[in-house]
Motif scaffolding. Structure first.
Motif, short mmCIF file in Angstrom:
data_model
loop_
_atom_site.label_atom_id
_atom_site.label_comp_id
_atom_site.label_asym_id
_atom_site.label_seq_id
_atom_site.Cartn_x
_atom_site.Cartn_y
_atom_site.Cartn_z
N ASP A 60 0.84 -1.20 0.00
CA ASP A 60 0.00 0.00 0.00
C ASP A 60 0.87 1.24 0.00
O ASP A 60 1.97 1.26 0.57
CB ASP A 60 -0.87 0.05 1.26
N LEU A 61 0.35 2.31 -0.59
CA LEU A 61 1.01 3.60 -0.48
C LEU A 61 0.64 4.25 0.85
O LEU A 61 -0.48 4.10 1.34
CB LEU A 61 0.58 4.54 -1.61
N ASP A 62 1.58 4.98 1.42
CA ASP A 62 1.27 5.77 2.60
C ASP A 62 0.20 6.80 2.24
O ASP A 62 0.14 7.29 1.10
CB ASP A 62 2.54 6.49 3.09
N GLU A 63 -0.65 7.13 3.20
CA GLU A 63 -1.73 8.08 2.96
C GLU A 63 -1.20 9.42 2.44
O GLU A 63 -1.85 10.09 1.65
CB GLU A 63 -2.52 8.31 4.26
N GLU A 64 0.01 9.79 2.86
CA GLU A 64 0.59 11.08 2.45
C GLU A 64 1.68 10.90 1.39
O GLU A 64 2.51 11.78 1.18
CB GLU A 64 1.16 11.81 3.66
N PHE A 65 1.69 9.75 0.70
CA PHE A 65 2.67 9.49 -0.35
C PHE A 65 2.65 10.61 -1.39
O PHE A 65 1.59 11.03 -1.85
CB PHE A 65 2.36 8.16 -1.03
N LYS A 66 3.79 11.10 -1.75
CA LYS A 66 3.94 12.07 -2.84
C LYS A 66 5.40 12.10 -3.27
O LYS A 66 6.24 11.35 -2.74
CB LYS A 66 3.47 13.46 -2.42
N TYR A 67 5.70 12.96 -4.22
CA TYR A 67 7.03 12.99 -4.84
C TYR A 67 8.15 13.09 -3.81
O TYR A 67 9.14 12.37 -3.88
CB TYR A 67 7.11 14.16 -5.81
N LEU A 68 7.99 13.94 -2.80
CA LEU A 68 9.04 14.16 -1.80
C LEU A 68 8.87 13.29 -0.57
O LEU A 68 9.68 13.37 0.36
CB LEU A 68 9.07 15.64 -1.38
N LYS A 69 7.84 12.43 -0.54
CA LYS A 69 7.61 11.58 0.62
C LYS A 69 7.15 10.20 0.15
O LYS A 69 5.98 9.83 0.29
CB LYS A 69 6.57 12.20 1.55
N GLN A 70 8.06 9.41 -0.42
CA GLN A 70 7.72 8.13 -1.01
C GLN A 70 7.84 7.02 0.04
O GLN A 70 8.89 6.42 0.24
CB GLN A 70 8.62 7.86 -2.22
N ILE A 71 6.70 6.78 0.70
CA ILE A 71 6.63 5.77 1.76
C ILE A 71 5.56 4.74 1.40
O ILE A 71 4.46 5.10 0.96
CB ILE A 71 6.30 6.40 3.12
N ILE A 72 5.88 3.45 1.57
CA ILE A 72 4.93 2.36 1.31
C ILE A 72 4.84 1.45 2.52
O ILE A 72 5.70 1.49 3.42
CB ILE A 72 5.33 1.54 0.06
N HIS A 73 3.78 0.63 2.55
CA HIS A 73 3.55 -0.30 3.66
C HIS A 73 3.29 -1.69 3.07
O HIS A 73 2.43 -1.84 2.20
CB HIS A 73 2.37 0.16 4.51
N ASN A 74 4.00 -2.69 3.57
CA ASN A 74 3.96 -4.05 3.02
C ASN A 74 3.47 -5.01 4.09
O ASN A 74 4.07 -5.12 5.17
CB ASN A 74 5.38 -4.43 2.57
N GLY A 75 2.34 -5.71 3.80
CA GLY A 75 1.81 -6.65 4.77
C GLY A 75 0.62 -7.42 4.23
O GLY A 75 0.40 -7.47 3.02
N GLU A 76 -0.17 -8.02 5.13
CA GLU A 76 -1.25 -8.93 4.74
C GLU A 76 -2.61 -8.40 5.17
O GLU A 76 -2.77 -7.84 6.26
CB GLU A 76 -1.04 -10.31 5.36
N TYR A 77 -3.60 -8.64 4.28
CA TYR A 77 -5.00 -8.36 4.58
C TYR A 77 -5.76 -9.67 4.74
O TYR A 77 -5.52 -10.64 4.01
CB TYR A 77 -5.66 -7.57 3.44
N GLN A 78 -6.71 -9.67 5.68
CA GLN A 78 -7.69 -10.74 5.78
C GLN A 78 -9.07 -10.09 5.79
O GLN A 78 -9.39 -9.32 6.71
CB GLN A 78 -7.49 -11.58 7.04
N ASN A 79 -9.86 -10.35 4.74
CA ASN A 79 -11.20 -9.77 4.61
C ASN A 79 -11.19 -8.26 4.77
O ASN A 79 -12.02 -7.67 5.47
CB ASN A 79 -12.15 -10.41 5.63
N GLY A 80 -10.19 -7.62 4.16
CA GLY A 80 -10.12 -6.17 4.15
C GLY A 80 -9.49 -5.54 5.38
O GLY A 80 -9.40 -4.31 5.47
N LYS A 81 -9.02 -6.36 6.33
CA LYS A 81 -8.39 -5.82 7.55
C LYS A 81 -6.93 -6.22 7.60
O LYS A 81 -6.57 -7.35 7.28
CB LYS A 81 -9.12 -6.33 8.80
N LYS A 82 -6.08 -5.28 8.03
CA LYS A 82 -4.66 -5.56 8.17
C LYS A 82 -4.42 -6.51 9.34
O LYS A 82 -4.99 -6.34 10.42
CB LYS A 82 -3.87 -4.26 8.39
N VAL A 83 -3.55 -7.51 9.11
CA VAL A 83 -3.22 -8.47 10.16
C VAL A 83 -1.71 -8.70 10.17
O VAL A 83 -1.01 -8.47 9.17
CB VAL A 83 -3.95 -9.82 9.95
#
Length: 403
Positions: free
Chosen positions: A353-376
């Protein structure tokens, strides 16, 4: 179909009869996202004729209405709810009488207001528009007779008339003839007008959408299409709901009686460009997205040119969806596999997923697992420096979510 005023009156009557809270969506400026968003509030009427606006238990506005509650206008802008007040006198019959003035953030708005007679607006009035707020001081000015608008009304912005038109003389408040309407989300950063003809209060024929960068530029055509009996019909160029100086995006395709059908393209341009370039789109079937789509991230703008690529089935995302980022016009994939899987519109399995504030000068991502739409489980936060993109993303943090 009920008019906006009829719908408001209907809701007010129901509120009064049922003595319950009513949820409403109102506009609010999101400073972090730099755009107008919709938020939910509750409105309640009390036995002693008070009208209470509140959000999550916090009272935003509390009014005592001595007139018939059905004449009370519901405010739909958060700043107006918090900062706009009207001040004047009541006559012996408890109806508004004489001169009333507008107060904004505790100070009188110069040359704004008008007169009441026995609780009804009468004569020349100048009043804040429904979209008036700190970043769009837009007024409307014209004549009332027994609380009904009639004759010529103008929209005024930056001390200039930028639009308006005429109401019929029958007291029904129907717009007639040629009008220049202001956009519902008009602001300093979204100076958009809609131009065309009304017949008996309904839009007909060709309507143009015009936009200008700021007050020093003229309005120029940027979109539009045909209305048939008040409904969009045929080929249209719509502005994106969040269209602004930083997000000049249009949607181009066909309507059949206000329902989107067939291929729709998404186009975009930077401030410095005159022409729009296609960057996405897909198919509609009876107003529902189907098949392959390239669509924009909800927070897409000049500094966050992110698109999502995948498939819809009956309006729900299915299968693999990829996330792509553009640096100017060069598409760069997010990580090795930005995105993940959907099942019936719900995220499942491993995702980037992209960070909520992802942009050109703030390139942050989040890597993980979803179960039925919820992060686990454990989610890894990773960062990439914009001038060292060839080095890729590097881990900076971990967050654990309960299963």
């Amino acid at each position: 179909m009920l008019s906006e005023n009829q719908q408001t009156q209907f809701c007010l009557e129901n509120l009064k009869d049922q003595k319950v809270n009513k949820d409403y969506q109102v506009k609010k400026w999101d400073e972090k996202k730099k755009k107008i968003v919709k938020v939910k509030i509750q409105i309640t009427f009390t036995q002693d004729n008070q009208m209470i606006y509140q959000q999550e238990g916090v009272i935003l506005r509390q009014e005592f209405n001595q007139d018939d509650f059905r004449d009370q206008e519901i405010l739909t802008d958060m700043e107006q709810i918090q900062f706009l007040q009207w001040q004047g006198e009541y006559g012996p019959n408890q109806k508004k009488q004489g001169k009333w003035i507008a107060i904004w953030k505790g100070e009188m708005i110069e040359e704004v207001g008008g007169y009441y007679e026995n609780g009804l607006k009468l004569g020349q009035w100048k009043q804040p528009s429904k979209s008036y707020w700190s970043q769009a001081q837009l007024y409307e000015s014209g004549e009332y007779f027994l609380d009904q608008k009639l004759g010529r009304w103008n929209y005024i912005y930056d001390n200039q008339i930028i639009g308006g038109g005429s109401y019929d003389q029958a007291g029904g408040q129907n717009k007639i003839g040629y009008w220049i309407d202001y956009d519902d989300r008009f602001s300093n950063y979204r100076q958009v007008a809609h131009n065309g003809q009304y017949e008996n209060g309904k839009k007909v024929g060709r309507w143009e959408i015009e936009y200008r960068y700021d007050n020093n530029y003229p309005f120029s055509k940027i979109g539009g299409g045909l209305y048939k009996d008040g409904l969009k019909h045929g080929q249209w160029t719509d502005l994106d709901e969040d269209f602004s100086e930083e997000k000049q995006v249009t949607h181009n395709g066909e309507y059949q009686n206000e329902i989107k059908v067939g291929r729709w393209d998404i186009e975009y341009r930077l401030n410095s460009e005159k022409l729009f370039t296609k960057i996405g789109g897909g198919q509609y079937v009876d107003g529902v997205k189907n098949s392959k789509w390239i669509e924009l991230d909800e927070e897409f703008q000049n500094a966050k040119q992110v698109v999502l690529n995948g498939e819809y089935k009956n309006g729900k995302k299915m299968g693999r969806w990829d996330i792509e980022y553009r640096s100017y016009k060069i598409i760069i994939q997010i990580g090795n596999s930005g995105g993940g899987q959907y099942d019936d519109g719900v995220k499942i399995g491993n995702w980037i997923d992209l960070d909520e504030e992802f942009k050109y000068l703030k390139q942050i991502i989040h890597n993980g697992e979803y179960q039925n739409g919820k992060k686990v489980g454990v989610w890894v936060e990773m960062k990439r420096v914009w001038y060292l993109m060839e080095e890729g993303f590097k881990k900076v943090n971990e967050i654990k979510y309960d299963i």
